[in-house]
Design an enzyme around this catalytic site. Sequence first.
Site, PDB file in Angstrom:
ATOM      1  CD  GLU A 249      12.190   2.750 -42.295  1.00  0.00           C
ATOM      2  OE1 GLU A 249      12.996   1.861 -42.594  1.00  0.00           O
ATOM      3  OE2 GLU A 249      11.166   2.550 -41.658  1.00  0.00           O
TER       4      GLU A 249
ATOM      5  CD  GLN B 286       2.514   4.266 -40.831  1.00  0.00           C
ATOM      6  OE1 GLN B 286       2.510   4.712 -39.684  1.00  0.00           O
ATOM      7  NE2 GLN B 286       3.631   3.866 -41.425  1.00  0.00           N
TER       8      GLN B 286
ATOM      9  NE  ARG C 255      12.122   9.791 -42.097  1.00  0.00           N
ATOM     10  CZ  ARG C 255      11.555  10.818 -42.705  1.00  0.00           C
ATOM     11  NH1 ARG C 255      10.838  11.665 -42.021  1.00  0.00           N
ATOM     12  NH2 ARG C 255      11.694  10.997 -43.982  1.00  0.00           N
ATOM     13  CB  CYS C 256      14.251   3.228 -37.717  1.00  0.00           C
ATOM     14  SG  CYS C 256      14.224   1.748 -36.750  1.00  0.00           S
TER      15      CYS C 256
HETATM   16  N1  PCD Z   1      15.773   5.127 -54.468  1.00  0.00           N
HETATM   17  C1  PCD Z   1      14.698   5.848 -54.109  1.00  0.00           C
HETATM   18  C2  PCD Z   1      14.026   5.507 -52.914  1.00  0.00           C
HETATM   19  C3  PCD Z   1      12.911   6.228 -52.555  1.00  0.00           C
HETATM   20  N2  PCD Z   1      12.499   7.257 -53.312  1.00  0.00           N
HETATM   21  C4  PCD Z   1      11.291   7.995 -52.902  1.00  0.00           C
HETATM   22  O1  PCD Z   1      11.365   8.379 -51.576  1.00  0.00           O
HETATM   23  C5  PCD Z   1      10.122   8.162 -50.889  1.00  0.00           C
HETATM   24  C6  PCD Z   1      10.303   7.163 -49.698  1.00  0.00           C
HETATM   25  O2  PCD Z   1      10.517   5.894 -50.224  1.00  0.00           O
HETATM   26  P1  PCD Z   1      10.836   4.598 -49.335  1.00  0.00           P
HETATM   27  O3  PCD Z   1      12.149   4.740 -48.665  1.00  0.00           O
HETATM   28  O4  PCD Z   1      10.582   3.408 -50.165  1.00  0.00           O
HETATM   29  O5  PCD Z   1       9.785   4.668 -48.131  1.00  0.00           O
HETATM   30  P2  PCD Z   1       8.202   4.424 -48.174  1.00  0.00           P
HETATM   31  O6  PCD Z   1       7.913   3.003 -47.920  1.00  0.00           O
HETATM   32  O7  PCD Z   1       7.620   5.089 -49.317  1.00  0.00           O
HETATM   33  O8  PCD Z   1       7.781   5.276 -46.919  1.00  0.00           O
HETATM   34  C7  PCD Z   1       7.959   4.784 -45.613  1.00  0.00           C
HETATM   35  C8  PCD Z   1       8.917   5.704 -44.869  1.00  0.00           C
HETATM   36  O9  PCD Z   1       8.633   7.073 -45.149  1.00  0.00           O
HETATM   37  C9  PCD Z   1       9.279   8.015 -44.334  1.00  0.00           C
HETATM   38  N3  PCD Z   1       9.097   9.338 -44.866  1.00  0.00           N
HETATM   39  C10 PCD Z   1       7.940  10.034 -44.570  1.00  0.00           C
HETATM   40  N4  PCD Z   1       7.715  11.174 -45.219  1.00  0.00           N
HETATM   41  C11 PCD Z   1       6.579  11.867 -44.949  1.00  0.00           C
HETATM   42  N5  PCD Z   1       6.383  13.037 -45.587  1.00  0.00           N
HETATM   43  N6  PCD Z   1       5.679  11.421 -44.043  1.00  0.00           N
HETATM   44  C12 PCD Z   1       5.868  10.277 -43.378  1.00  0.00           C
HETATM   45  O10 PCD Z   1       4.960   9.843 -42.529  1.00  0.00           O
HETATM   46  C13 PCD Z   1       7.038   9.540 -43.594  1.00  0.00           C
HETATM   47  N7  PCD Z   1       7.312   8.390 -42.905  1.00  0.00           N
HETATM   48  C14 PCD Z   1       8.668   7.907 -42.930  1.00  0.00           C
HETATM   49  C15 PCD Z   1       8.700   6.454 -42.514  1.00  0.00           C
HETATM   50  S1  PCD Z   1       8.590   6.125 -40.900  1.00  0.00           S
HETATM   51 MO1  PCD Z   1       8.069   3.847 -40.626  1.00  0.00          MO
HETATM   52  O11 PCD Z   1       6.423   3.922 -40.740  1.00  0.00           O
HETATM   53  O12 PCD Z   1       8.417   4.150 -38.893  1.00  0.00           O
HETATM   54  O13 PCD Z   1       8.434   2.141 -40.450  1.00  0.00           O
HETATM   55  S2  PCD Z   1       8.890   3.901 -42.863  1.00  0.00           S
HETATM   56  C16 PCD Z   1       8.804   5.440 -43.393  1.00  0.00           C
HETATM   57  C17 PCD Z   1       9.153   7.635 -51.919  1.00  0.00           C
HETATM   58  O14 PCD Z   1       8.399   8.661 -52.437  1.00  0.00           O
HETATM   59  C18 PCD Z   1      10.079   7.069 -53.001  1.00  0.00           C
HETATM   60  O15 PCD Z   1       9.527   6.976 -54.189  1.00  0.00           O
HETATM   61  C19 PCD Z   1      13.175   7.610 -54.472  1.00  0.00           C
HETATM   62  O16 PCD Z   1      12.812   8.574 -55.133  1.00  0.00           O
HETATM   63  N8  PCD Z   1      14.280   6.877 -54.850  1.00  0.00           N
HETATM   64 CU   LIG Z   2      12.628   0.962 -36.137  1.00  0.00          CU
END
Ligand code: PCD
Ligand SMILES: [Cu+]
Length: 805
Positions: A759, A236, A383-384
Amino acid sequence: MNDLTPDREDRVAKLKGLGCSRKRVEDARFTQGKGNYVDDIKLPGMLHGDFVRSPYAHARVVSIDASAALALDGVVAVLTAKDLEPLGLHWMPTLAGDKQMVLADGKVLFQGQEVAYVVARDRYVAADAVELVEVEYEELEVIVDPFKALQSDVVLREDIAGETSGAHGERRHPNHIFLWEEGDKSATEQVIDSADVVAEEMIYYHRTHPCPLETCGCVASMDKVNGKLTLYGTFQAPHVVRTVASLLSGIEEHNIRVVSPDIGGGFGNKVGVYPGYVCSIVASIVTGKPVKWVEDRMENLMATAFARDYWMKGRISATKDGKITALEAKVTADHGAFDACADPTKFPAGFFHICTGSYDIPVAYVGVDGVYTNKAPGGVAYRCSFRVTEAAYFIERMIELLAIELGMDAAELRRINFIREDQFPYQSALGWEYDSGDYHTAWDKALAAVDYDGLRAEQATRLEAFKRGETRKLMGIGLSFFTEIVGAGPVKNCDILGMGMFDSCEIRIHPTGSAIARLGTISQGQGHATTFAQILASEIGIPADSITIEEGDTDTAPYGLGTYGSRSTPVAGAATALAGRKIRAKAQMIAAYLLEVHDNDVEFDVDRFVVKGAPERFKTMAEIAYAAYNQAIPGVEPGLEAVSYYDPPNMTYPFGAYICVMDVDVDTGEVHIRQVYALDDCGTRINPMVIEGQVHGGLTEAYAIAMAQEIAYDDMGNCKTATLMDFFWPTAWETPHYTTDHTETPSPHHPIGAKGVGESPNVGGVPAFSNAVHDALRPLGLRQLHMPHDHWRIWKAANDLGLHG
Ligand code: PCD
Ligand SMILES: [Cu+]
């Protein structure tokens, strides 16, 4: 010049720029199985690596005998810590300033820990050889409870046993990592101790795992003739991997090329550096052959980065009429065997101090104790944005509990405590500056959309029927209002291992008026190739369909800190807009020259520069691009390119209002989700359809986490949830239906006003689902039920409340 000038609306539509629900360009290959993932990479002569892993959670490694494995046909090498030690690579630094064993050095600290690395002709021979490596262990006492860890005489980390301070300050016990504090402790205590109304509770956000569809892996290829190392992987943050690889190996950075090909979901799991990468690089250097390592599902769930595992003891106080006066959070954070959390260096508990949420709370205090236990390391933002889901869950539970104390409706309690629109930019008691928001409008829209009053009336009727014995199902209304904090930097606050968290974009316009843009971020499914082209289309007037977006190859992409914490739009998206503006500035000079007027006498209009007051005199961007390369323009260099490195002045603060309505069957513990309504405000919306997809995906993960998904250990430190039989992954069958909605409050500091969104659905979704379960059982006496709310735990809660007769 043209016989037909298409009208302006058509020209705008043709760009497919900002606000267009452009179809995702990457889906043609993804839906046809034509993606190119790490495991698709096959290099000539490539070898395969596989790990011998510890069956014990805590044990001394007495001996390792690899002779039988080495005797197997096709086995090339077996690496142990002893082989890595002369290179100084038997331990590696973690992103959190701790260090972690690459291969077991003297002992093992969690089940599934890497003990030896087998390299063989193919993946199957490697797996067979793993079985033949004989390791003698001597079991040690196991600690899986962070509270017990701080009382125990058992020292987990013998390597730092005597050290009274670590990367984040003082350690008060050998199993203690740090105490991190923010806010005014004594003022907070004073207010709470003398308050009219106080709610107090221990809120646990259980351990879980991002578990992306594609597991982690890499291919390391050392070209000994040219001295070049190429590393393909599920990264990433490819540039960070390059820099770290250079610092660790001593190979000069220009001789390392890191490539993130297509990635099958990241969700924070692919931010950190794993032993598999280090071992594969060493193996490739030693053998002179490419070496591939791809973990299987069990390895992924057992050994790579977990998420959450926060015990949050909270106190919140208010006046009798419901005005919140203070908030206190004392957190015990279980980090497992090594502190490998992926957070900006200055924030060992991430942005947990966003836990005052969307409310105007005058004074607050947060203290977070990091603790070692015999569990897998990690602590990633699944996802936060860096512990924000923990913070949002905490405050949204505390609000519900306070509403009970006050005997007040929880929707109303939220409303009277929201930060008002005229208070932005808002300075929170814990040090953040919220850039913009309009919470009241969003809340009212959400409550009206679900007919909140109607739902409450229905719920009351249902409760009466339940009490009369006419139904066994209770109705729960789960409320959640969240404020996210995404887009790290700024560099002055945010770095990872000293690397400042800016991001970048580099654009090249070709002579015929199409373009390529490269960014320092990397899509893992988010659709960057679609959406970043849209930002550019609106900025430079070239159709999105004529712009290629490329990410993930450090030999070509400008340096950037990667994609996680919803930072791509706030940071790289801003860089993209600004690089586009540089292109436009040069295009303006060229247009003026071609139109034989002064620079200031032309203006940009959709896809062209027109002479002010004479719109029939214009040059399109395509014409300008051609001239940029092929016509001698006095005082102007040939070519049309720009690069922008963007250090954001602040983070962005998206927010939203989520409501979940469910029926809970007290006899089976089953829930039926009737409705999930999600209103998101992420400022200017680039692609509404992509946003909707992001919200659907994030809500599904939130649903999984709240209702059943967890990484659980027994007292021996055995991971009980290392397969998809035990670790809940919702399929289309379980996944509820979602209704999405939005308001649009632009970020005042982002060049196009956009905030992150990826997120948000997790941050807002988890409390909505959990609060619905609580809300259903609240009238019968439930205060706090730890997640996940699987059928068994709900049944048990109902049983404990005496509902089973
Ligand atoms: N106002 C606005 C904002 C935003 N957007 C869109 O929506 C999306 C997202 O963005 P953002 O919020 O800026 O974010 P990024 O940096 O691009 O990415 C990151 C995130 O992303 C989410 N989502 C998703 N989806 C998918 N399909 N796969 C994946 O793996 C994933 N992962 C998850 C996570 S866990 Mo961490 O790493 O835990 O811190 S952090 C995270 C991109 O395409 C953009 O361009 C729009 O349209 N408008
Ligand atoms: Cu987090």
